[in-house]
Design a protein around this motif. Structure first.
Motif, PDB file in Angstrom:
ATOM      1  N   ASP A 171       0.818  -1.215   0.000  1.00 35.62           N
ATOM      2  CA  ASP A 171       0.000   0.000   0.000  1.00 35.62           C
ATOM      3  C   ASP A 171       0.855   1.270   0.000  1.00 35.62           C
ATOM      4  OD1 ASP A 171       0.976  -0.163   2.561  1.00 35.62           O
ATOM      5  OD2 ASP A 171      -0.962  -0.071   3.564  1.00 35.62           O
ATOM      6  N   SER A 172       2.163   1.120  -0.168  1.00 32.78           N
ATOM      7  CA  SER A 172       3.067   2.281  -0.167  1.00 32.78           C
ATOM      8  C   SER A 172       3.159   2.903  -1.555  1.00 32.78           C
ATOM      9  CB  SER A 172       4.457   1.864   0.332  1.00 32.78           C
ATOM     10  OG  SER A 172       4.408   1.415   1.659  1.00 32.78           O
ATOM     11  N   VAL A 173       2.039   3.427  -2.004  1.00 29.11           N
ATOM     12  CA  VAL A 173       1.975   4.076  -3.318  1.00 29.11           C
ATOM     13  C   VAL A 173       1.252   5.408  -3.178  1.00 29.11           C
ATOM     14  CG1 VAL A 173       2.068   1.936  -4.667  1.00 29.11           C
ATOM     15  CG2 VAL A 173      -0.148   2.832  -3.912  1.00 29.11           C
ATOM     16  N   THR A 174       1.441   6.274  -4.155  1.00 28.39           N
ATOM     17  CA  THR A 174       0.812   7.598  -4.132  1.00 28.39           C
ATOM     18  C   THR A 174      -0.594   7.539  -4.715  1.00 28.39           C
ATOM     19  OG1 THR A 174       1.722   8.190  -6.292  1.00 28.39           O
ATOM     20  CG2 THR A 174       3.056   8.713  -4.349  1.00 28.39           C
ATOM     21  N   ASP A 175      -1.353   8.603  -4.500  1.00 30.36           N
ATOM     22  CA  ASP A 175      -2.716   8.707  -5.014  1.00 30.36           C
ATOM     23  C   ASP A 175      -2.708   9.184  -6.468  1.00 30.36           C
ATOM     24  OD1 ASP A 175      -3.471   8.116  -2.422  1.00 30.36           O
ATOM     25  OD2 ASP A 175      -3.926  10.194  -1.903  1.00 30.36           O
ATOM     26  N   SER A 176      -3.766   8.819  -7.195  1.00 30.95           N
ATOM     27  CA  SER A 176      -3.956   9.407  -8.524  1.00 30.95           C
ATOM     28  C   SER A 176      -4.812  10.665  -8.450  1.00 30.95           C
ATOM     29  CB  SER A 176      -4.611   8.395  -9.470  1.00 30.95           C
ATOM     30  OG  SER A 176      -5.992   8.245  -9.205  1.00 30.95           O
ATOM     31  N   ASP A 177      -5.449  10.875  -7.315  1.00 32.83           N
ATOM     32  CA  ASP A 177      -6.337  12.020  -7.120  1.00 32.83           C
ATOM     33  C   ASP A 177      -5.535  13.234  -6.659  1.00 32.83           C
ATOM     34  OD1 ASP A 177      -8.308  13.817  -6.479  1.00 32.83           O
ATOM     35  OD2 ASP A 177      -9.376  12.491  -5.086  1.00 32.83           O
ATOM     36  N   PRO A 178      -5.441  14.296  -7.473  1.00 32.25           N
ATOM     37  CA  PRO A 178      -4.721  15.494  -7.025  1.00 32.25           C
ATOM     38  C   PRO A 178      -5.514  16.321  -6.025  1.00 32.25           C
ATOM     39  CG  PRO A 178      -5.669  15.881  -9.176  1.00 32.25           C
ATOM     40  CD  PRO A 178      -5.954  14.440  -8.851  1.00 32.25           C
ATOM     41  N   GLY A 182      -9.064  21.298 -12.245  1.00 34.40           N
ATOM     42  CA  GLY A 182      -8.141  22.035 -13.096  1.00 34.40           C
ATOM     43  C   GLY A 182      -6.836  21.322 -13.352  1.00 34.40           C
ATOM     44  N   LEU A 183      -6.704  20.112 -12.818  1.00 39.81           N
ATOM     45  CA  LEU A 183      -5.517  19.295 -13.037  1.00 39.81           C
ATOM     46  C   LEU A 183      -5.922  17.966 -13.637  1.00 39.81           C
ATOM     47  CD1 LEU A 183      -3.665  19.844  -9.624  1.00 39.81           C
ATOM     48  CD2 LEU A 183      -3.185  20.985 -11.798  1.00 39.81           C
ATOM     49  N   ALA A 184      -4.975  17.279 -14.244  1.00 40.79           N
ATOM     50  CA  ALA A 184      -5.216  15.928 -14.750  1.00 40.79           C
ATOM     51  C   ALA A 184      -4.998  14.919 -13.630  1.00 40.79           C
ATOM     52  CB  ALA A 184      -4.271  15.632 -15.915  1.00 40.79           C
ATOM     53  N   PRO A 185      -5.661  13.759 -13.688  1.00 43.30           N
ATOM     54  CA  PRO A 185      -5.337  12.701 -12.734  1.00 43.30           C
ATOM     55  C   PRO A 185      -3.845  12.377 -12.785  1.00 43.30           C
ATOM     56  CG  PRO A 185      -7.324  12.157 -13.960  1.00 43.30           C
ATOM     57  CD  PRO A 185      -6.741  13.371 -14.619  1.00 43.30           C
ATOM     58  N   GLN A 186      -3.285  12.048 -11.625  1.00 42.47           N
ATOM     59  CA  GLN A 186      -1.851  11.781 -11.536  1.00 42.47           C
ATOM     60  C   GLN A 186      -1.553  10.291 -11.711  1.00 42.47           C
ATOM     61  OE1 GLN A 186       0.174  14.677 -10.982  1.00 42.47           O
ATOM     62  NE2 GLN A 186      -1.873  15.445 -11.459  1.00 42.47           N
ATOM     63  N   PRO A 187      -0.375   9.945 -12.248  1.00 36.18           N
ATOM     64  CA  PRO A 187       0.032   8.538 -12.220  1.00 36.18           C
ATOM     65  C   PRO A 187       0.239   8.099 -10.770  1.00 36.18           C
ATOM     66  CG  PRO A 187       1.439   9.840 -13.694  1.00 36.18           C
ATOM     67  CD  PRO A 187       0.631  10.812 -12.895  1.00 36.18           C
ATOM     68  N   VAL A 188       0.093   6.812 -10.528  1.00 37.30           N
ATOM     69  CA  VAL A 188       0.394   6.241  -9.213  1.00 37.30           C
ATOM     70  C   VAL A 188       1.880   5.896  -9.180  1.00 37.30           C
ATOM     71  CG1 VAL A 188      -0.064   4.327  -7.641  1.00 37.30           C
ATOM     72  CG2 VAL A 188      -1.942   5.367  -8.923  1.00 37.30           C
ATOM     73  N   PHE A 189       2.579   6.375  -8.161  1.00 39.46           N
ATOM     74  CA  PHE A 189       4.011   6.120  -8.039  1.00 39.46           C
ATOM     75  C   PHE A 189       4.297   5.223  -6.844  1.00 39.46           C
ATOM     76  CE2 PHE A 189       3.936  10.254 -10.253  1.00 39.46           C
ATOM     77  CZ  PHE A 189       4.723   9.945 -11.359  1.00 39.46           C
ATOM     78  N   ALA A 190       5.335   4.383  -6.980  1.00 40.59           N
ATOM     79  CA  ALA A 190       5.760   3.521  -5.887  1.00 40.59           C
ATOM     80  C   ALA A 190       6.479   4.334  -4.822  1.00 40.59           C
ATOM     81  CB  ALA A 190       6.689   2.428  -6.409  1.00 40.59           C
ATOM     82  N   GLY A 191       6.201   4.013  -3.556  1.00 39.97           N
ATOM     83  CA  GLY A 191       6.885   4.689  -2.465  1.00 39.97           C
ATOM     84  C   GLY A 191       8.204   4.047  -2.107  1.00 39.97           C
ATOM     85  N   LYS A 197       5.303  -3.113  -8.079  1.00 40.72           N
ATOM     86  CA  LYS A 197       4.260  -3.941  -8.702  1.00 40.72           C
ATOM     87  C   LYS A 197       2.879  -3.320  -8.470  1.00 40.72           C
ATOM     88  CE  LYS A 197       2.177  -8.575  -8.705  1.00 40.72           C
ATOM     89  NZ  LYS A 197       2.246  -9.963  -8.156  1.00 40.72           N
ATOM     90  N   MET A 198       2.626  -2.878  -7.256  1.00 38.88           N
ATOM     91  CA  MET A 198       1.327  -2.284  -6.947  1.00 38.88           C
ATOM     92  C   MET A 198       1.089  -1.046  -7.793  1.00 38.88           C
ATOM     93  SD  MET A 198      -1.413  -2.436  -4.882  1.00 38.88           S
ATOM     94  CE  MET A 198      -2.383  -1.877  -6.265  1.00 38.88           C
ATOM     95  N   ALA A 199       2.113  -0.186  -7.914  1.00 41.56           N
ATOM     96  CA  ALA A 199       1.967   1.039  -8.713  1.00 41.56           C
ATOM     97  C   ALA A 199       1.706   0.704 -10.170  1.00 41.56           C
ATOM     98  CB  ALA A 199       3.221   1.904  -8.574  1.00 41.56           C
ATOM     99  N   ARG A 200       2.425  -0.267 -10.688  1.00 42.90           N
ATOM    100  CA  ARG A 200       2.260  -0.644 -12.100  1.00 42.90           C
ATOM    101  C   ARG A 200       0.852  -1.172 -12.358  1.00 42.90           C
ATOM    102  NH1 ARG A 200       6.142  -3.827 -12.127  1.00 42.90           N
ATOM    103  NH2 ARG A 200       5.107  -5.859 -11.977  1.00 42.90           N
ATOM    104  N   ILE A 201       0.359  -2.036 -11.477  1.00 37.23           N
ATOM    105  CA  ILE A 201      -0.974  -2.624 -11.660  1.00 37.23           C
ATOM    106  C   ILE A 201      -2.055  -1.546 -11.533  1.00 37.23           C
ATOM    107  CG2 ILE A 201      -2.664  -4.163 -10.577  1.00 37.23           C
ATOM    108  CD1 ILE A 201      -0.268  -6.051 -10.016  1.00 37.23           C
ATOM    109  N   ALA A 202      -1.885  -0.643 -10.565  1.00 38.74           N
ATOM    110  CA  ALA A 202      -2.868   0.429 -10.398  1.00 38.74           C
ATOM    111  C   ALA A 202      -2.946   1.303 -11.643  1.00 38.74           C
ATOM    112  CB  ALA A 202      -2.510   1.279  -9.176  1.00 38.74           C
ATOM    113  N   ASN A 203      -1.810   1.610 -12.238  1.00 39.70           N
ATOM    114  CA  ASN A 203      -1.808   2.452 -13.442  1.00 39.70           C
ATOM    115  C   ASN A 203      -2.423   1.736 -14.637  1.00 39.70           C
ATOM    116  OD1 ASN A 203      -0.666   4.903 -12.466  1.00 39.70           O
ATOM    117  ND2 ASN A 203       1.341   3.922 -12.378  1.00 39.70           N
ATOM    118  N   VAL A 204      -2.152   0.439 -14.772  1.00 39.70           N
ATOM    119  CA  VAL A 204      -2.771  -0.323 -15.858  1.00 39.70           C
ATOM    120  C   VAL A 204      -4.283  -0.347 -15.665  1.00 39.70           C
ATOM    121  CG1 VAL A 204      -3.000  -2.608 -16.918  1.00 39.70           C
ATOM    122  CG2 VAL A 204      -0.730  -1.735 -16.331  1.00 39.70           C
TER     123      VAL A 204
END
Length: 400
Positions: A171-178, A182-191, A197-204
């Motif tokens: 669960d150590s990943v960032t949010d996609s919600d800024p 007025g902003l675009a959704p953010q990619p999920v990044f690994a902490g 793996k979690m970040a990659r799957i969330a983005n897919v």
């Protein structure tokens, strides 16, 4: 010894009853007329309660820190919000009685509105109704990515819960919600390295979800935040020796109560339903957490007048709660949600503690300005629970 350890040592089992009313997002800021929502509202019953009680202001976390609902409520339950952290995703899942498995990672999803350039124009998709969310959730549910199953279920209105189930997740990943339009959704990044793996799957998943949602305007986007796993906190009953009943119509707050071990009873969607549920269960428990969501929703929508009306509606019903004659009654909020901000604020929250053994102060109105001069002073929110316990004669003396 921390506060929880001290409470576990001192708390007594007695017949006295405590009611904690949480008006979500209670605190406000002045409008152009120079008054907050509470100062504007006609709340004679709250004012009368304040005049017979001890009042003050509380900081949910620390001065200047804007709290989420999780830390705000955990503090009111007497837990240090800096030590006891819980993610929004787990709360959403628990709130709908989702059957979480070991290793599951849950995220809170907001259906949102995106423009043609993929920019967020409404983080809540016009607060689409739950039935619409249920249809959308069913179309997103069941996607599999690298052996991980993604489970999506509707929660309430625009909110859904997204649960990732599989091996090697973190669960150590960032949010996609800024958390801003007025902003675009953010990619999920690994902490860290363990969460790639979690970040990659969330983005897919989010990429696939965007294709499915494209034709569902205004709910044509999905924002994820609060990736989390189930935490383990000291149990409320173990610490406070209380049989606690939680009455909340909104799923997330039922989830919060479950995390600390309160019994969550079924109730309807309105404040009248919640008060009816309180009456029906009043002889069965000795602690009651009653949650009112509408104050926060109005503040988040920037609707000053609606928040005033919600406060007045609650005030008209307050005698029904007082009429049950709890030994101690607390009315406060988990944080401030000023309509002028349109979101959570860092501002201190009014609190009133009423009971036979309270020492009444000179406060005669329940609002931010009046409560500044109250006898409680300016306290951490996690100190409210020990005060309620003491005034209910549920604490032994500390030391010789």
């Amino acid at each position: 010894m921390d506060q929880i350890g001290l409470m576990r040592q001192l708390c007594l089992k007695t017949e006295t009853k405590i009611v904690l009313v949480v008006l979500d997002g209670l605190g406000g800021l002045p409008n152009d007329a120079g008054k907050t929502e509470l100062e504007t509202a006609h709340v004679p019953n709250l004012d009368a309660l304040a005049s017979q009680s001890i009042c003050g202001l509380s900081d949910p976390v620390l001065p200047g820190i804007t709290p989420g609902s999780g830390p705000g409520h955990l503090a009111l339950f007497g837990y240090d919000p800096l030590q006891c952290m819980i993610g929004r995703g787990i709360l959403e899942a628990l709130g709908i009685d989702f059957d979480l498995k070991p290793g599951d990672v849950a995220a809170r999803g907001n259906l949102c509105t995106l423009d043609d350039q993929g920019i967020i124009t409404d983080r809540r998709a016009g607060r689409v109704d739950t039935e619409k969310s249920r249809i959308i959730a069913s179309q997103l549910d069941g996607i599999e990515i690298e052996g991980v199953r993604v489970i999506v279920e509707a929660v309430k209105d625009h909110r859904v819960v997204v649960v990732f189930r599989g091996e090697g997740l973190s669960d150590s990943v960032t949010d996609s919600d800024p958390q801003r339009v007025g902003l675009a959704p953010q990619p999920v990044f690994a902490g860290n390295d363990d969460s790639t793996k979690m970040a990659r799957i969330a983005n897919v998943f989010l990429t696939q979800a965007s294709k499915i949602l494209a034709g569902h305007h205004p709910a044509n986007g999905l924002l994820l935040r609060g990736f989390s796993r189930m935490p383990h906190f000291p149990g409320f009953k173990d610490v406070y020796k209380l049989d606690a009943c939680a009455i909340a119509s909104y799923p997330m707050y039922r989830g919060l109560a479950k995390v600390v071990g309160m019994t969550v009873v079924k109730t309807g969607a309105t404040l009248d339903d919640e008060i009816k549920t309180l009456k029906e269960n009043f002889n069965k428990y000795d602690f009651f957490f009653l949650h009112v969501k509408a104050t926060d929703a109005a503040g988040e929508d920037g609707d000053f007048g609606r928040k005033v009306s919600v406060l007045e509606d609650f005030d008209r019903r307050l005698p029904l709660i007082i009429g049950l004659k709890p030994d101690v009654m607390v009315v406060t909020g988990d944080h401030s949600t000023p309509a002028t901000l349109g979101g959570h604020g860092w501002h201190a929250v009014p609190v009133v503690v009423n009971g036979k053994f309270c020492r009444p102060d000179t406060v005669s109105a329940f609002n931010e300005t009046a409560c500044i001069s109250g006898g409680l002073g300016h306290i951490p929110a996690c100190h409210i629970m020990p005060l309620a316990m003491a005034n209910a004669l549920k604490l032994e003396k500390y030391g010789a």
